[in-house]
Design an enzyme around this catalytic site. Structure first.
Site, PDB file in Angstrom:
ATOM      1  N   GLN A   1      -7.440  15.061   3.789  1.00  0.00           N
ATOM      2  CA  GLN A   1      -6.863  14.195   2.763  1.00  0.00           C
ATOM      3  C   GLN A   1      -7.737  14.162   1.511  1.00  0.00           C
ATOM      4  OE1 GLN A   1      -6.378   9.581   3.093  1.00  0.00           O
ATOM      5  NE2 GLN A   1      -4.359  10.549   3.180  1.00  0.00           N
TER       6      GLN A   1
ATOM      7  N   PHE B   1       0.851  -1.182   0.000  1.00  0.00           N
ATOM      8  CA  PHE B   1       0.000   0.000   0.000  1.00  0.00           C
ATOM      9  C   PHE B   1       0.888   1.234   0.000  1.00  0.00           C
ATOM     10  CE2 PHE B   1      -4.550   1.032   1.300  1.00  0.00           C
ATOM     11  CZ  PHE B   1      -5.115   0.106   0.462  1.00  0.00           C
TER      12      PHE B   1
ATOM     13  N   HIS C   1      -8.137  11.995  -1.660  1.00  0.00           N
ATOM     14  CA  HIS C   1      -7.723  10.690  -2.169  1.00  0.00           C
ATOM     15  C   HIS C   1      -7.447  10.804  -3.659  1.00  0.00           C
ATOM     16  CE1 HIS C   1      -7.706   6.414  -3.060  1.00  0.00           C
ATOM     17  NE2 HIS C   1      -7.747   6.152  -1.769  1.00  0.00           N
TER      18      HIS C   1
ATOM     19  N   LEU D   1     -15.140   6.274  -4.317  1.00  0.00           N
ATOM     20  CA  LEU D   1     -13.742   5.890  -4.096  1.00  0.00           C
ATOM     21  C   LEU D   1     -13.332   4.674  -4.925  1.00  0.00           C
ATOM     22  CD1 LEU D   1     -11.119   6.034  -2.256  1.00  0.00           C
ATOM     23  CD2 LEU D   1     -12.309   4.420  -0.772  1.00  0.00           C
TER      24      LEU D   1
END
Lengths: 609, 289
Positions: free
Chosen positions: A233, A113, A235, A245
Site C-alpha cells: 500500500q 474514513f 498511502h 504520514l
C-alpha cells in the site's frame, strides 16, 4: 537458555495484545523485542480503529466494505472474524483506559474514513496508534509479563524435516543488543511473530527505520510461505521530503486534495465521482501520481491537501498532531496553508501465511499484525483496518498459542494448500547465492528440542563471527540504500514489466554484494552496525518476494497496477500468491481465495468509489 | 576534515603497547586506511554540496581501544535544507563511521528513542532542525544517565520510575458490553498528559532527579496525573494514586524549576501537572469534609 510457554517476537500492537491474551489463558509469556515496547511503530499510526459499534452499522457492512476494498482478494473467514470481533476489542481497549476521542454524550467518537459506507472509525485525536500502544503496554506492565527489551531475534529454532508442514518451531535465538550475547529461548507452546512491516525495503516510506521485515524473512527462510507480498500500500498523503504520514483522518474530517491548477482533482478528472478524497487508498494514490505525471503536480512532485476550511477549532480538536507534523517536518502551518503530500510506501498487505488462529504451516509458529497475512486486506487495505487487525488477530494468536481451542480454521496453509504452480519469469536467479549456514531450519537433521535450539544458537554465533571477523568488504548501508532506491524506482505505485525485471536484477546485485558485507564496528556492546547488517539481509529476502510476486501477477488489482495489464482478471487471478524459500530456491505458487462467508458468498463486482 | 580516530601520538603509543596479537593490529591499521579512503570519497561527495555541517559527537565504548576514554569526534556532513540532527547523525554514521551508535526509530517524534543533549539542551534529534542551531552542533548522550556507548544511555532507571506509579488504568466499575462514558472536558484535561512518549528528556533535565535517585521524576508524576485526573477511574482510586505521589520522594521534591516543561518535545505542561497533584494531595490530607 531461557524457557517460557509462549514467546512473542516484537512488542508493537499485535505482540502486546498476543502477550496479554496468552497470559490471560494462564501461559507463562515472554516478549523478546529489539525496541522497548513503547518505541514500536504502532505508536505512529494516526487515523483510527474500525469497529461497527453503533445503531445503523453492522459487522456485515464492515465486512462488505473490507472485501470490496480488498478488490476481492481477502478471505471471507478472516474478514468476517475481524469485523465480528473488532467491536468487542475496541470496548476492551476502552475498558483498559485508552483515551478515545468522545462525543458530547461521553461515548467513543467515530469518523468517516476512506472506502467505508458508515463513519465507523474510532479514534484518539490523530494519534490513535500512540494511545493504543501505550494502553496495551500498560496492561503488560500490570500483569508483570516478562519483556526482554532490546533483544534482537535473529533466527527461529525449527526442526529439520523435509516438508515444512512436518516442522516444529521450538524457540528463537536472540542477540542481547546491550552486551552482544547470543542466547537461545525455548518456547514450550509456541512462538508468535509480531514484528511489523517491511517498509524499509523502500526509499520513501512512512515506516520506522526499525521496520525491516525481520519476522517474514525469518519465517520464510524456515519454510513458511509468504503470501500476497506484491500488494504494497502506498498511502496517498505523506510529506514529500521525509515520508512522514499525514493521516487519512484529514480527509475523513473533510480535507480536500488540489492539483497545481487549484482543481479538486478527485472529481475534476473523474478518479472517484462519488467518494472523492474518501475513495480507497490505492485509488487516491494513483490519482495523485497521474496528476503529477500529466504535469498538474506542484513542483512536479506533489499535490496539496487543504484542511483550512474545517476551521481552527475542529482541526485542533481532532487533528492537532497533524499540525505538529506538518510544521516540524515540512515547515508548513496547516491552519494557514495547504500541506504538500504525495504517495509513500505505507503498509504491506501480504506477509507470513497464517490461518484465522494465527497459525502458520509450521507447528508452534504463529504470526499476527502487519507481518502476517490472514488475509484480511487482500489487494488493498482500508484505512482504519490495520489497528483492529492487530488486536483481533494478536489476541487470537495469543490464545491459541496458550492452548485455547478456537475451533477449526477454514483457511488452509502450507504447501498442501497449493492449487497451481506459478511462473515468475525472472531474468536472474532468485534465492540464496551460496550461504550454506544461512538455512534456518536445516541445522543438521536436528529434531529434539534442546538440540534444535543449541544448533540454532551455534549457527547464529557462526554468522556473527563471520561478519565481525571479516577484515574488509562492503558496508550494509551502501547495499541497503541501493536496494531502497531500486524498489522505489521500479516497484512503486505504477509498475511495468521492464521495471520489475530491472528491480529483480538490482535485488540480485544486492544479494551478491551482501556476500561481501562486513561489520566494521569491532565492539560487542550495543553494536547497531551488526544489527543493521542482519536486518539488511532480511530486507533483501523480503524485497525479492515482493518483486517476484508483482512480476508474476499479470493483472491490475487493488494496489497492484501493471502498465501492460490494465484490467482485473477475475477468471484467472482470484488467487493468493505464495512464495516458498525451499532451502534457498524460491518457488512461487497459488492457492484459492475463499469468498464464501458464514451466510453469504461475496460476488466480485467492479470497484468504484 | 572529517576525522575519526585521530592519528595522534598517544594512539600510536597505545597500539605499540597493545597486547593484542599482531594480526589484530594489522587489521585495525587496515581498517583505518580503508576508513580514510571512505572519508576521502565522502568528502568528495560532500564537496558537491554547497555546504557541510560541523558536528561534534560524544564517543565512548567500554571495550574498544581509543574509545574507553570518552572523547569528541568531529564530522562534517553534507547539509541539505530541512535536515534534522538525526539526519546529520545518520549521514555521519553511514558515510564515515558505521560504529557511531545512537537509538532512533520512527523519525517523527513519536517513538521517543532519540532524545539527546544537543548544544546543551535535551532535545529529540528527529524534530530538531540543524538550521536552528549554531555550529558546531554538539551532540552528547542525555546527562545524569549512565552511558552504554556513544549516545546510548541506560534507560532502566527511567523505566523503573515510570513503572513504580502503577501506570495502568484501574477501576472496579465497568459497564458490560459497552464503553465507559467520559466527558469531553475530562478527556481534554488529561489529553496533554497522555502524549508522553517516554523519551526521558525531562528526567535528564531535572536537577532534583539528578541529586535524588529515588525522586519519581516529572515523567512518572505526569503518568500518575494522567490516571489520577481520569474520571473513569473513580474517587477511591484517585485517593490511592495521591498516596503514591505524596510519598517522600514524590511531588514534594519538585522545586518548580520548569526545566522539564522547557525541554518536553510534546509540550506537556509537566510542572503544572505536578503542582496540581500537590494541591490535590494537600486537599486530600487536610480533609475538611
Amino acid at each position: 537458555m531461557h524457557e517460557h510457554d509462549v514467546i512473542v517476537v516484537g512488542a508493537g500492537g499485535a505482540g502486546l495484545r498476543a502477550a496479554v491474551a496468552a497470559h490471560e489463558e494462564g501461559a507463562d509469556v515472554a516478549m523478546v523485542t529489539k525496541l522497548h515496547p513503547v518505541r514500536s511503530h504502532t505508536g505512529a499510526a494516526e487515523g483510527g480503529i474500525n469497529a461497527a459499534l453503533r445503531e445503523g452499522d453492522s459487522w456485515e457492512s464492515h465486512a462488505y466494505d473490507t472485501m470490496k476494498g480488498s478488490d476481492f482478494l481477502g478471505d471471507a473467514p478472516a474478514i468476517e472474524t475481524l469485523c465480528q470481533t473488532s467491536p468487542d476489542e475496541v470496548i476492551q481497549l476502552e475498558h483498559w483506559g485508552m483515551p478515545f476521542s468522545r462525543e458530547e454524550d461521553g461515548r467513543v467518537s467515530q469518523r468517516p474514513f476512506g472506502g467505508l459506507s458508515f463513519p465507523r472509525t474510532t479514534y484518539a485525536g490523530a494519534e490513535t496508534g500512540h494511545h493504543l500502544l501505550h494502553t496495551m503496554y500498560e496492561q503488560v506492565v500490570k500483569r508483570g509479563i516478562t519483556v526482554y527489551d532490546e533483544w534482537y531475534v535473529s533466527r527461529l529454532a525449527v526442526t529439520d524435516h523435509d516438508d515444512p508442514e512436518d516442522r516444529t518451531c521450538h524457540g528463537v535465538v536472540a542477540i542481547d543488543i546491550q552486551s552482544g550475547r547470543v542466547e537461545g529461548f525455548k518456547a514450550n507452546n509456541g512462538v508468535i511473530i509480531a514484528t511489523g512491516g517491511p517498509g524499509q525495503a523502500f526509499d520513501h516510506t512512512t515506516n520506522a527505520v526499525s521496520c525491516t521485515g525481520d519476522g517474514p524473512a525469518m519465517a520464510y527462510r524456515a519454510g513458511v510461505p509468504l503470501e500476497d507480498m506484491e500488494f504494497i500500500q502506498f498511502h496517498p498523503t505523506t510529506l514529500p521530503s521525509t515520508g512522514v504520514l499525514i493521516s487519512e483522518g484529514v480527509r475523513g474530517e473533510g480535507g480536500i486534495l488540489y492539483n497545481a491548477n487549484g482543481e479538486r482533482l478527485m472529481f475534476e478528472y473523474g478518479y472517484a465521482n462519488n467518494d472523492g478524497e474518501l475513495a480507497s487508498r490505492d485509488v487516491v494514490a494513483r490519482a495523485e501520481l497521474t496528476e503529477v505525471n500529466e504535469g498538474r503536480g506542484i513542483e512536479d512532485e506533489y499535490v496539496h491537501l487543504d484542511m483550512r476550511h474545517l476551521g481552527d477549532e475542529r482541526i485542533i480538536d481532532r487533528l492537532e498532531n497533524i499540525l505538529h507534523l506538518a510544521a516540524d517536518f515540512e515547515g508548513v502551518d496547516g491552519l494557514e496553508r495547504p500541506m504538500p503530500v504525495k504517495p509513500g510506501q505505507h503498509y504491506a498487505m501480504g506477509g507470513i501465511e497464517t490461518d484465522e488462529n494465527g497459525q502458520t504451516c509450521i507447528s508452534g509458529l504463529y504470526a499476527a499484525g502487519e507481518c502476517a497475512c490472514v488475509s484480511v486486506h487482500g489487494a488493498n487495505r482500508l484505512g482504519g483496518n490495520a489497528l483492529p487487525e492487530l488486536i483481533v488477530y494478536g489476541a487470537r494468536a495469543g490464545r491459541h498459542a496458550a492452548g485455547k481451542d478456537l475451533g477449526e480454521a477454514q483457511i488452509q496453509t502450507g504447501p498442501s494448500a497449493k492449487s497451481e504452480d506459478g511462473d515468475i519469469g525472472s531474468p536472474v536467479p532468485l534465492g540464496a547465492v551460496d550461504t550454506p549456514d544461512e538455512d534456518v531450519a536445516a541445522d543438521g537433521a536436528a529434531v529434539d528440542v534442546e538440540t534444535v535450539i543449541s544448533k540454532a544458537v551455534e549457527a547464529e554465533n557462526a554468522r556473527i563471527e563471520r561478519l565481525m571477523t571479516k577484515d574488509e568488504g562492503l558496508q550494509h548501508a551502501e547495499i541497503r540504500h541501493k536496494l531502497q532506491k531500486a524498489m522505489t524506482r521500479n516497484v512503486n505505485v505504477f509498475r511495468t514489466e521492464d521495471g520489475l525485471k530491472q528491480a529483480l536484477r538490482d535485488i540480485r546485485e544486492a544479494r551478491e554484494a551482501y556476500e561481501d558485507v562486513y561489520v566494521a564496528d569491532p565492539s560487542r556492546t550495543f553494536n547497531t552496525d551488526l544489527i543493521h547488517t542482519i536486518e539488511t539481509q532480511n530486507l533483501i529476502d523480503v524485497a525479492e518476494t515482493i518483486t517476484a510476486g508483482a512480476l508474476a501477477r499479470t493483472e491490475f488489482r487493488g494496489a497492484h497496477w501493471r502498465a501492460e495489464h490494465q484490467e482485473r482478471k477475475d477468471d484467472e487471478w482470484i488467487k493468493h500468491t505464495l512464495m516458498a524459500w525451499n532451502d534457498g530456491s524460491p518457488e512461487l505458487y497459488y492457492k484459492p481465495v475463499i469468498l464464501e462467508g458464514e451466510e453469504k458468498t461475496y460476488e466480485p463486482k467492479v470497484r468504484s468509489y | 576534515m572529517s576525522t575519526q580516530i585521530p592519528e595522534t601520538e598517544s594512539e600510536s603509543e597505545e597500539l605499540a603497547q597493545s597486547t593484542e596479537p599482531e594480526h589484530q593490529q594489522r587489521r585495525m591499521a587496515e581498517k583505518r586506511e580503508r576508513r580514510a579512503e571512505r572519508e576521502a570519497e565522502a568528502e568528495a561527495d560532500a564537496a558537491a554540496y554547497d555546504e557541510t555541517i560541523h558536528l561534534k559527537v560524544f564517543r565512548y565504548d567500554p571495550e574498544v581501544e581509543g574509545k574507553k576514554e570518552p572523547r569528541f569526534d568531529d564530522f562534517h556532513v553534507p547539509f541539505k535544507q530541512g535536515m534534522t540532527v538525526l539526519d546529520a547523525l545518520m549521514q555521519a554514521r553511514d558515510l564515515f563511521d558505521s560504529s557511531l551508535t545512537f537509538r532512533h526509530s520512527c523519525r517523527q517524534a513519536i517513538c521517543g528513542s532519540d532524545a539527546m543533549f544537543v548544544n546543551g539542551k535535551q532535545r529529540l534529534c528527529c524534530k530538531t532542525q540543524i538550521s536552528d542551531l549554531s555550529e558546531p552542533v554538539r551532540v552528547e548522550p542525555l546527562p545524569h544517565q549512565e552511558v552504554v556507548k556513544d549516545l546510548v544511555v541506560d534507560m532502566e532507571h527511567f523505566y523503573d520510575q515510570m513503572e513504580s506509579v502503577e501506570p495502568y488504568f484501574q477501576t472496579n466499575d465497568l459497564p458490560a458490553g459497552e464503553e465507559q462514558r467520559q466527558t469531553r472536558e475530562n478527556r481534554e484535561k488529561v489529553k496533554m498528559s497522555t502524549r508522553c512518549i517516554w523519551c526521558g528528556a525531562c528526567m535528564s533535565s531535572c536537577n532534583i532527579a539528578a541529586g535524588d535517585n529515588e525522586y519519581l521524576g516529572p515523567a512518572a508524576l505526569n503518568k500518575a496525573y494522567r490516571f489520577a485526573m481520569d474520571e473513569r477511574e473513580g474517587e477511591d482510586m484517585k485517593q490511592h494514586r495521591l498516596q503514591i505521589i505524596e510519598q517522600e520522594h514524590g511531588v514534594w521534591r519538585c522545586q518548580t524549576q520548569f526545566s522539564c516543561t522547557n525541554v518536553c518535545p510534546k509540550d506537556i505542561p509537566l510542572t503544572e501537572h505536578i503542582q496540581e497533584l500537590k494541591r490535590e494531595a494537600v486537599k486530600n490530607n487536610l480533609k475538611f469534609w
